[in-house]
Design an enzyme around this catalytic site. Structure first.
Site, mmCIF file in Angstrom:
data_model
loop_
_atom_site.group_PDB
_atom_site.id
_atom_site.type_symbol
_atom_site.label_atom_id
_atom_site.label_comp_id
_atom_site.label_asym_id
_atom_site.label_seq_id
_atom_site.Cartn_x
_atom_site.Cartn_y
_atom_site.Cartn_z
ATOM 1 N N GLU A 185 38.483 40.606 69.619
ATOM 2 C CA GLU A 185 37.929 39.754 70.564
ATOM 3 C C GLU A 185 36.783 40.565 71.506
ATOM 4 O OE1 GLU A 185 41.368 39.308 73.077
ATOM 5 O OE2 GLU A 185 42.020 37.635 71.726
ATOM 6 N N TRP B 60 48.772 33.263 68.075
ATOM 7 C CA TRP B 60 48.915 33.589 66.674
ATOM 8 C C TRP B 60 49.893 34.557 66.490
ATOM 9 C CZ3 TRP B 60 45.389 37.141 63.380
ATOM 10 C CH2 TRP B 60 45.018 38.086 64.219
ATOM 11 N N ASP B 61 50.481 35.370 67.403
ATOM 12 C CA ASP B 61 51.244 36.441 67.295
ATOM 13 C C ASP B 61 52.317 36.100 66.552
ATOM 14 O OD1 ASP B 61 49.459 36.879 69.336
ATOM 15 O OD2 ASP B 61 50.675 38.314 70.251
ATOM 16 N N LYS C 53 38.316 46.103 68.560
ATOM 17 C CA LYS C 53 39.422 46.087 69.237
ATOM 18 C C LYS C 53 40.647 46.254 68.470
ATOM 19 C CE LYS C 53 42.265 43.363 72.649
ATOM 20 N NZ LYS C 53 42.533 41.864 73.507
ATOM 21 N N GLN C 54 40.683 45.397 67.270
ATOM 22 C CA GLN C 54 41.803 45.544 66.656
ATOM 23 C C GLN C 54 41.515 45.124 65.192
ATOM 24 O OE1 GLN C 54 42.831 42.111 69.080
ATOM 25 N NE2 GLN C 54 44.294 41.345 67.595
HETATM 26 C C1 BGC Z 1 44.838 40.244 71.347
HETATM 27 C C2 BGC Z 1 45.324 38.721 70.370
HETATM 28 C C3 BGC Z 1 46.624 38.594 70.868
HETATM 29 C C4 BGC Z 1 46.830 38.514 72.239
HETATM 30 C C5 BGC Z 1 48.469 38.419 72.551
HETATM 31 C C6 BGC Z 1 45.301 40.110 72.764
HETATM 32 O O1 BGC Z 1 44.946 41.324 73.203
HETATM 33 O O2 BGC Z 1 43.514 40.668 71.056
HETATM 34 O O3 BGC Z 1 45.125 39.157 69.065
HETATM 35 O O4 BGC Z 1 47.003 37.440 70.306
HETATM 36 O O5 BGC Z 1 46.615 39.682 72.778
HETATM 37 O O6 BGC Z 1 49.078 39.300 72.118
#
Ligand code: BGC
Length: 737
Positions: free
Chosen positions: A477, A335-336, A590-591
């Site tokens: 996540e 999804w990035d 996490k984010q």
């Molecule tokens: C992140 C995801 C991201 C992926 C690739 C993961 O660490 O939690 O949101 O899509 O890395 O960048």
């Protein structure tokens, strides 16, 4: 990083970690290939790679990953018969006296200068190379040697077939051919038998004392050179890569023709063309921050990282999460691209953003297969998507540091927001560019199939009288399998709205197309369900304190501070999520998650709600993903706190300069470049600090620059008109270019 200048970054590291870091930091590329910033003599232990976009292979039962081509720019030098014996002139040799690598990120040129002291003599190598934008199959190298005393050297130039692979080797059936200075390797991938050819054509400025061929670990010319003191000996190497996926006939013939053309043109002329191409790219894509040199340079460098992986050469290609810096993350598209990378291109060069959508259209069948696999209808896009759209994400995507065992992860099965992200990017493309032709070219089908997936996924709670979204994982996540994740539910609502709006848009502009598409996928029966779900879908709202609970029950988790949580970790590489992760039972995330939702749907929420959630979630956010900080920066700008937002921007913009990011998830290597952060830096600067938005085709700016900045200038490509925008602290100007 040793030095960051206006348009260049340099480093002189020769330690193993520094070599790996420079591989990413000093990457060159052109969308077709990425060539890591290693030195010419690199063997596989330096982690070199000529990483190809969109070419994947699986070896045995291992993870499927993108293919690295044989290295056609390999040059190894030996001093044979120096006073103190034979020396391989590599940056790891004890005779190394000085070394520097520089990336010119204005023109995508990597150069190095290294000297070795051998007894009384000094031998210096100066080399520069670039990945051609004029011919994306082509890498050009100029390599010069000069000694200050007469010395015999041996040059081994050619194509190295011993590659750095994470789950390889991927290439088999090697065949060599030679025609004078032209060496070639033909091979094919293991899984699909895709033919691949590399040609390395060298032109020498000197007559070698002798010449031989080495076919042991690749295809090389061995040139003996009796170097005279003070004389420059130069090789120009033109290496071309083609695969059977390129629609140019026989890969070997095409590679020979491409290298031959470049050699006939010559290095200097090819470099001049390269500069013209880059000037044209910067004309559209540059952003100039004044008042703060470091920010200007770091942002431009981030944009460079995006430009070298932009797929312009073919239709239906996208950008992997680690760009073209290697095989990390299986070279997969996440999804990035839609949420973090596309916005830059959407505003600077919409054709590239359109290509990302073309990729999702081309991989719709893979998404349909995935939905079916889990018992749903419609399109459930791959969490880690490769060329077919089937999911490359494993059910065991992290290896536990303590047991060495693969851990069950739920990124693949539960991160259902991915389909809504895809739909979001199509709607945003239409809203900003005004180009709705994408709907008729597969875009509407994608949106409807995504909506249909959610129709089949949502659960109706008769007691609560609403649809709920259960057992999912949101962007954070660390908390898997949660119910009613606010971000996910809100994205799904947007997907349903997008479906309704795009249905009616196409109904107005091309009613026959609409009828055809609805009939083709039998969506008629789902129209009523779409309305029903939209009307009764639950989206969590702010509590009394203004905070939106990230998911049901989040606020009942342990409210453990970040520092406390860090102190509980037993291993710096341990994974914080999953069944036993230290963050899973706490409120540490996490984010950016709720904060991302507030940013995407800013118009729905008043400033005090945004502020309340920023204040609440930021201290609980690890920023363990490079996708996180830019979102906090964006939302902070919206709440008027640019100074607070500023360090979040800086950290995002410098991520691939400093190399300061996570390199492991458990025991799985996740290093490489970070295109989402590169795009996030642009978002923070332009959407955040400049306050740019496009509403009904009109440019809106709400400047809120940090104190250190005096102005930001950038180009904007809007509805086929190019604008020059200058934003200053107290105002802005917009002019047609
Ligand atoms: C992140 C995801 C991201 C992926 C690739 C993961 O660490 O939690 O949101 O899509 O890395 O960048």
């Amino acid at each position: 990083m040793r030095e960051l200048s206006e348009w260049s970054v340099s480093d002189s590291g020769t330690g193993d970690d520094e070599i790996v870091a420079n591989g990413n930091r000093l990457l060159i590329g052109n969308g077709y290939l990425g060539y890591r910033g290693t030195v010419e003599e690199a063997d596989a232990s330096y982690l070199p790679a000529c990483n190809l976009s969109g070419v994947y292979d699986r070896r045995g039962g291992l993870w499927r990953e993108p293919v690295n081509a044989p290295n056609g720019l390999s040059v190894r030098l030996r001093a044979t018969g120096a006073a103190d014996g034979d020396h391989p002139l590599s940056i790891k040799d004890s005779s190394l006296a000085s070394h520097e690598q520089v990336l010119d990120f204005r023109y995508g040129v990597h150069s190095r200068s290294s000297a070795w002291r051998l007894g009384g003599a000094e031998v210096r190598v100066r080399a520069e190379r670039f990945a051609s934008l004029a011919d994306v199959h082509l890498l050009c190298l100029r390599y010069s040697i000069r000694a200050d005393l007469d010395i015999r050297l041996e040059i081994r130039q050619g194509i190295d077939c011993v590659l750095w692979d994470i789950n390889g080797p991927h290439l088999e059936g090697r065949a060599f051919a030679r025609d004078g200075g032209e060496l070639s390797v033909s091979c094919r991938t293991q899984e699909l038998g895709i033919p691949l050819a590399v040609v390395s054509l060298s032109a020498l400025s000197f007559e070698p004392a002798s010449e031989a061929v080495d076919e042991s670990s690749g295809h090389f010319r061995i040139l003996a050179l009796d170097a005279k003191a003070g004389v420059d000996y130069t090789l120009c190497v033109f290496s071309s890569v083609y695969t059977g996926l390129d629609k140019d006939g026989d890969p070997l013939a095409a590679a020979r023709a491409s290298a031959g053309r470049a050699a006939a043109e010559g290095y200097a002329s090819a470099l001049a063309t390269q500069k013209e191409k880059w000037d044209a790219i910067w004309e559209k894509g540059d952003v100039v921050i004044e008042g703060d040199d470091y920010s200007r340079r770091a942002l431009r460098y981030s944009l460079y990282q995006l430009q070298i992986i932009a797929p312009r050469h073919a239709e239906g290609l996208s950008i992997p999460a680690r760009g073209l810096s290697g095989q990390t993350y299986k070279g997969a598209i996440f999804w990035d691209t839609e949420m973090f990378i596309a916005p830059y291109f959407l505003h600077a060069e919409p054709a590239v953003a359109r290509n990302f959508i073309a990729y999702r259209i081309a991989t719709l069948d893979g998404a349909r297969r995935k939905a079916r696999e889990y018992g749903y209808r419609g399109a459930f896009y791959a969490w880690e998507s490769q060329e077919t759209g089937d999911d490359a994400c494993s059910h065991f995507n992290v290896v536990d540091v303590f047991t060495g065992r693969p851990m069950r992860t739920y990124f693949r099965d539960k991160q259902v927001h991915i389909s809504a992200d895809v739909a979001y990017s199509i709607k945003r493309y239409i809203d900003i560019t005004g180009d709705s032709s994408i709907l008729d070219e597969g875009g509407l089908e994608v949106i409807l199939e995504c909506a249909r997936f959610y129709i089949s996924f949502a659960y109706y709670s008769p007691e609560r009288g609403r649809y709920e979204i259960l057992d999912v994982t949101g962007p954070d996540e660390y908390h898997e399998r949660v119910n009613n994740d606010a971000f996910t539910n809100r994205m799904i609502r947007h997907c349903l709205d997008a479906a309704r709006e795009c249905l009616s848009l196409l109904g107005r502009t091309a009613p026959e197309s609409l009828e055809r598409i609805v009939a083709k996928i039998g969506f008629g029966a789902d129209l009523g369900r779409l309305e029903e779900l939209r009307a009764a879908l639950y989206v969590p709202s702010p509590g009394e304190d203004g905070v939106i609970e990230q998911f049901d029950g989040y606020s009942r988790l342990e409210d453990c501070g970040l520092d406390e949580l860090r102190s509980r970790a037993l291993d710096p590489r341990e994974y914080w999520g999953g069944a036993n992760g230290i963050a899973s039972g706490t409120r540490v995330i996490k984010q950016a998650d709720v904060v991302l939702m507030l940013n995407l749907f800013g118009a729905d929420y008043p400033p005090e709600i945004k502020k309340a959630n920023l204040d609440y979630y930021e201290p609980r956010t690890e920023h363990g993903s490079s996708l996180s900080r830019c979102v906090y920066s964006l939302l902070a700008c919206e709440t008027g706190d640019s100074e607070w937002a500023y360090p979040f921007f800086r950290k995002t913009a410098e991520i691939d300069l400093t190399g300061d990011s996570k390199h492991y998830a458990g025991l799985v290597y996740i290093g490489g470049t970070h295109p989402a952060a590169n795009g996030g830096a642009w978002m923070a600067a332009v959407l955040g600090f400049c306050g740019l938005s496009i509403v009904d085709g009109k440019i809106i700016l709400k400047p809120r620059l940090p104190a250190a900045w005096t102005s930001v200038s950038f180009s904007l490509s809007l509805r086929n008109v190019e604008y020059a925008v200058v934003v200053e602290t107290g105002g802005y100007t917009i002019r047609e270019k």
